[in-house]
Design an enzyme around this catalytic site. Structure first.
Site, PDB file in Angstrom:
ATOM      1  N   GLU A   1       0.892  -1.152   0.000  1.00  0.00           N
ATOM      2  CA  GLU A   1       0.000   0.000   0.000  1.00  0.00           C
ATOM      3  C   GLU A   1       0.926   1.197   0.000  1.00  0.00           C
ATOM      4  OE1 GLU A   1      -1.091   3.037   1.184  1.00  0.00           O
ATOM      5  OE2 GLU A   1      -2.095   2.368   3.010  1.00  0.00           O
TER       6      GLU A   1
ATOM      7  N   CYS B   1      -2.408   7.904   4.740  1.00  0.00           N
ATOM      8  CA  CYS B   1      -2.371   7.426   3.351  1.00  0.00           C
ATOM      9  C   CYS B   1      -3.535   8.028   2.571  1.00  0.00           C
ATOM     10  CB  CYS B   1      -2.517   5.915   3.282  1.00  0.00           C
ATOM     11  SG  CYS B   1      -1.528   5.037   4.474  1.00  0.00           S
TER      12      CYS B   1
END
Lengths: 516, 516
Positions: B257, B294
């Site tokens: 990720e 994120c």
């Protein structure tokens, strides 16, 4: 067809290439007159670009529309009649009856995917309607590059399982025909085109490209608008595509089914009980289709007490009929593979007679020590040969099993007592293969919901996929989550009223209920 | 702890390394005295080898045993009390309240996975009981290498979502601690070790390795007994692991990720309706945790009629509090990123004041033309800045959206009329992001069954996975098919009587029924 065969780019024929190639009739040992053009770089670009445009429409089709398209393809393939079967037989050397069966499998796959998406629950809808309200479902990836296989000119080629799964998911497809059967591919692609037109699918939902050189496939694999690749073939071919795709600026997944040796373990009790019968059945499985199955049993292991079994094998192997292989290149690779095995120390247990254009069924043997010392001995030799290894104890059997590479299948023959005594073997093999078979043979892959045709590297690239059965559809999807969407923007699968009446995971509970 | 901190290899501490590193307290601007040792190549090998041995036992545990283990980890983390929160705060600069919330999220994740596997239907059991009889379920992959993230020292680190999902699936874990918070990692790993011992898990089911150099991670990634990698962090770090893992002799999947800019689209109607409120909310989302999420909104797009909105943003940005970042390196990268944006032509709309050790929230702006011409302008700058782009028409908005790279999230703010008029935007964004948010903000990722925290490259490596929510478990599994198995060899999930009472797909129909 006038002049060399062309690319089918959506609804348009394209004949820009000047380089041509011909298919070969392995039974007649002659070149098939009508040549085909290699797709040019421009044609490849045009096919993928058109497929990307088509995707923006096709992804929004209702499942019922896509199901109608898949069924029309199946109908169109049936309507090709004997011409398709005769053409495929001429290009592959496979017998007519085998190809008739393969046609049924192909149309059956298309209809099974039509049924799957009509029922609709395959999208794995998940709804957590708290704060925030989040809803997930599987959506199609985009444009899929499908590489046809040599050994199944129908079921793993132009309208084979990969194409059926991709189209069912809502992806568009650019197919690279296998150069061994361009005429067969052309006929099937024509049926897909007609079906697309009949059912109102966008131009470019499917295209067929030809090419006998590595360049065509590589140019397709690096196209920026391609979303994933599906491939069935050799390790070398699959690995080359994997390397290309993972090194792109934007890497894409490659679902390559690269074959395996499909080890078969014969346990002592069952060999004592019916060694001769098993030997006969094993040779049948080994030589079916001249051994040209991804699931062909290329390795078998016994453990003591197997005299009748081995004697029957050795006695019968010499009398087995030789067969022609799909292409001269595949035959050459088979003979070369056998030579390499012998050079590496394998002993020939028996070999059938064969004309120079045919593959001779063969049995070879190495010791456990040889196999453990040289893993190359256990690599696939595509064709009707199998390597025997004899273990002296269960421990040796386990050691050998644990040293195996990833496989599509692993098989155990045993009585109940055998199987209970060798429970550890199942434990080891479940880490090695996508499918474990008890008291059967690996050849013959059922097309249904539970099948896995895949396995750890080098059998396939990602072990999480299958290229046969309805679960194959998930290779061409990804989950997308809709957060706090108003009802009018939600896809039907995720709407409160559950208009498609599908199974959904509602706050962790499976249900077909509507939400209030 | 006496002397430098050690590796926790299963139940054994190991202190063989001579190279050490220290964590840094970004609030106090001082090095934390107690150093940690870098794991040696031998220690890495020992951890993975032990994990592989542990896997052969752990994979056979009942789901109830693994659930007890996960719950014991959660209890152990709670029992660490303030020491854990204070340590994490010292090493990350994150406030205590935020870390208390993150601890709840971490233990909540562990308990959610315990619940998931206790219920049991997650294995996706599929049974086709014809001829042949084939039965499929998801099985654990093996040893997973988990790389802790810098920005969530608890929830995306040692006992974070990746570890919880992997252990729940039946995989064993070798975790590489993020070098920014080794003390926090050590505490949590201790809790995992204790939980493993209390619940009778095999030695090596979990190990913790430390390392501040790239070498540690690379040595872990190339270990032949590793089955997959899970990573949360920068594009550079994730890409390096992806390249390593895909070039191994036996490639393994990498679930990385790697973040994104999480574009937010503000449509005209809603800006007219409540532009000022949205501006305030947007700045809150942008600066939460000093922008170190994120899912931080690093890009926002408006389309005409947005005076009050832009004025409020510009007025308020200067007064926003600056905050310290996780590490000096991350702060340096933030400031460098802002400089590069300006150098590439971005205009500064406003910037807060900040001490030299703090990150100043900032808003920048480029034109649509600039953004389309230079995709680097739309790359992530990790921290509390966002880039504004103003589109002059829906068409320009769509063109911009279509040119975006893959994202974890994409957000649209609009009235019902806005959303109906811009339906095409949802269509475009569903190809770009793993999660689409309507009238909310991307920060804050719910942990449930429907969440997707993933997205097309470069947001994550394979878009088919999620690293948050129960579906995260599938990254660490593969399907295995049992063909013609006698009842006594089948796992409970696939037995006729359905002893676990799970949902199964029986000949294509969902059911909890037993088979006769």
């Amino acid at each position: 067809m006038h002049g060399p065969g062309s690319q089918l780019i959506g609804n348009t024929d394209s004949a820009e290439g000047t380089q041509t190639f011909q298919a070969f009739n392995p039974q007649q040992q002659e070149w098939i007159p009508q040549p085909f053009r290699e797709a040019t770089a421009e044609e490849i670009d045009r096919a993928v670009t058109l497929a990307a445009t088509a995707f923006s429409t096709y992804k929004k089709t209702a499942a019922s529309q896509r199901a109608a398209f898949l069924r029309a393809i199946a109908d169109g393939i049936v309507a090709l009649g004997d011409e398709l079967i005769n053409t495929a037989s001429a290009e592959s050397g496979l017998p007519l009856t085998r190809l008739q069966g393969e046609r049924d499998r192909t149309t059956g796959q298309l209809r099974l995917f039509a049924e799957l998406i009509t029922e609709g629950s395959w999208v794995n809808a998940r709804i957590d309607n708290g704060t925030p309200d989040v809803r997930q479902m599987q959506l199609p990836l985009g444009v899929i590059g499908v590489f046809g296989a040599s050994n199944f000119p129908l079921a793993f080629s132009v309208a084979g399982g990969d194409t059926a799964a991709a189209l069912a998911a809502g992806c568009t497809v650019v197919c690279k025909a296998h150069p061994a059967h361009p005429h067969t591919s052309h006929l099937v692609a024509g049926a897909i085109r007609t079906a697309a037109q009949k059912t109102g699918m966008p131009d470019g939902v499917f295209s067929l490209l030809h090419g006998a050189t590595i360049a065509t496939g590589q140019q397709l694999a690096v196209h920026p608008l391609l979303s994933a690749i599906a491939f069935t073939g050799s390790f070398r071919g699959g690995k080359a595509l994997y390397d290309t795709a993972t090194r792109r600026t934007v890497p894409i997944p490659v679902f390559a089914e690269m074959g395996s040796v499909n080890p078969v373990f014969f346990l002592p009790g069952i060999l004592q009980e019916k060694g001769e019968t098993l030997a006969t059945q094993f040779l049948q499985s080994l030589t079916m289709g001249t051994g040209q199955f991804c699931t062909n049993p290329g390795l078998f292991v016994t453990q003591a007490g197997n005299d009748a079994f081995m004697e029957t094998l050795q006695k019968n192997i010499a009398a087995l009929p030789a067969g022609c292989m799909l292409t001269p290149g595949i035959l050459e690779a088979y003979n070369k593979g056998l030579g390499q095995l012998q050079h590496a120390g394998a002993r020939v247990l028996g070999k059938a007679q064969a004309a120079s254009h045919q593959a001779a069924p063969a049995l070879l043997q190495v010791s456990v020590q040889q196999a453990l010392a040289d893993p190359a001995l256990c690599h696939e030799v595509f064709g009707p040969s199998s390597l025997h290894i004899r273990a002296d104890s269960p421990e040796e059997l386990y050691r050998l099993a644990a040293a195996l590479e990833g496989q599509l299948t692993a098989t155990i023959h045993g009585t109940e007592e055998d199987l209970r005594q060798h429970a550890e073997l199942v434990d080891i093999l479940r880490e090695k293969a996508g499918r474990i078979v008890i008291n059967g043979f690996p050849t013959g892959v059922a097309v249904n919901h539970a099948m896995v045709h895949g396995g750890p590297w080098p059998a396939t690239t990602p072990a999480a996929g299958t290229s046969v059965g309805t679960a194959a559809i998930y290779r061409f999807c990804r989950p997308v989550c809709y957060q706090d969407f108003p009802a009018y923007l939600l896809p039907p699968e995720l709407q409160n009223s559950n208009p498609l009446n599908i199974w959904r995971l509602i706050n962790g509970q499976f249900s077909k209920d509507a939400l209030s």
